[in-house]
Design a protein around this motif. Structure first.
Motif, mmCIF file in Angstrom:
data_model
loop_
_atom_site.group_PDB
_atom_site.id
_atom_site.type_symbol
_atom_site.label_atom_id
_atom_site.label_comp_id
_atom_site.label_asym_id
_atom_site.label_seq_id
_atom_site.Cartn_x
_atom_site.Cartn_y
_atom_site.Cartn_z
ATOM 1 N N GLU A 150 0.897 -1.287 0.040
ATOM 2 C CA GLU A 150 -0.076 0.087 -0.106
ATOM 3 C C GLU A 150 0.968 1.304 0.138
ATOM 4 O O GLU A 150 0.542 2.223 -0.734
ATOM 5 N N LEU A 195 0.705 4.210 -2.756
ATOM 6 C CA LEU A 195 0.415 5.389 -2.468
ATOM 7 C C LEU A 195 1.677 6.199 -3.276
ATOM 8 O O LEU A 195 1.134 7.276 -3.749
ATOM 9 N N GLN A 196 2.778 5.952 -3.262
ATOM 10 C CA GLN A 196 4.026 6.563 -3.953
ATOM 11 C C GLN A 196 3.696 6.667 -5.253
ATOM 12 O O GLN A 196 3.838 7.631 -6.343
ATOM 13 N N GLU A 228 0.602 6.495 -6.961
ATOM 14 C CA GLU A 228 -0.643 7.520 -7.342
ATOM 15 C C GLU A 228 -0.321 8.715 -7.271
ATOM 16 O O GLU A 228 -0.498 9.646 -7.733
ATOM 17 N N TYR A 229 0.501 8.982 -5.938
ATOM 18 C CA TYR A 229 0.998 10.381 -5.807
ATOM 19 C C TYR A 229 1.909 11.040 -7.005
ATOM 20 O O TYR A 229 1.870 12.034 -7.479
ATOM 21 N N LEU A 252 -6.059 10.805 -1.368
ATOM 22 C CA LEU A 252 -4.957 9.773 -1.570
ATOM 23 C C LEU A 252 -4.647 9.221 -0.156
ATOM 24 O O LEU A 252 -4.472 8.271 -0.079
ATOM 25 N N CYS A 253 -4.211 10.322 0.588
ATOM 26 C CA CYS A 253 -3.371 10.029 1.787
ATOM 27 C C CYS A 253 -4.434 9.487 3.148
ATOM 28 O O CYS A 253 -3.841 8.611 4.005
ATOM 29 N N PHE A 280 -4.999 5.764 3.868
ATOM 30 C CA PHE A 280 -3.729 5.199 4.354
ATOM 31 C C PHE A 280 -3.363 5.646 5.734
ATOM 32 O O PHE A 280 -3.016 4.545 6.710
ATOM 33 N N VAL A 319 2.785 10.300 6.487
ATOM 34 C CA VAL A 319 1.988 9.642 5.305
ATOM 35 C C VAL A 319 2.490 10.412 4.164
ATOM 36 O O VAL A 319 2.863 9.954 3.102
ATOM 37 N N ALA A 340 4.432 9.282 0.558
ATOM 38 C CA ALA A 340 3.953 9.517 -0.659
ATOM 39 C C ALA A 340 4.815 10.380 -1.602
ATOM 40 O O ALA A 340 4.834 9.951 -2.717
#
Length: 89
Positions: free
Chosen positions: A26, A30-31, A33-34, A51-52, A55, A66, A70
């Motif tokens: 995850e 996250l990285q 998608e960022y 996004l964050c 998580f 977080v 990201a």
């Protein structure tokens, strides 16, 4: 003579392994998608929150932690330390 080693995984340990794997997957997502948001130049406060926050809430982390994950400000050893100290079992 060949030696065979049998490893018994206790349920709590196995659960920790699965949780760690999930956390790392995850974090990578996250990285990713960022980075997609940055490339599209559609970075807004709302987009970052959308996004964050899931998580952050799932793993009970601080906003800054977080966001650092990201933005790839945290390297692999930092992310592992975060899991061990802030998420862990």
């Amino acid at each position: 003579m060949i030696r065979q080693t049998v490893v018994l995984l206790l349920p709590s340990y196995l659960g920790g392994v699965i949780m760690f794997e999930s956390f790392m997957r995850e974090a990578a997502k996250l990285q990713y998608e960022y980075t997609k948001l940055m490339r599209r130049q559609k970075i807004t406060k709302q987009a970052i929150c959308d996004l964050c926050i899931p998580f952050r809430d799932k793993y009970h982390l601080k906003d800054a932690t977080v966001l650092g994950i990201a933005r790839k400000e945290k390297d692999l050893s930092d992310i592992i330390r975060i899991f061990d100290t802030e998420v862990g079992l």
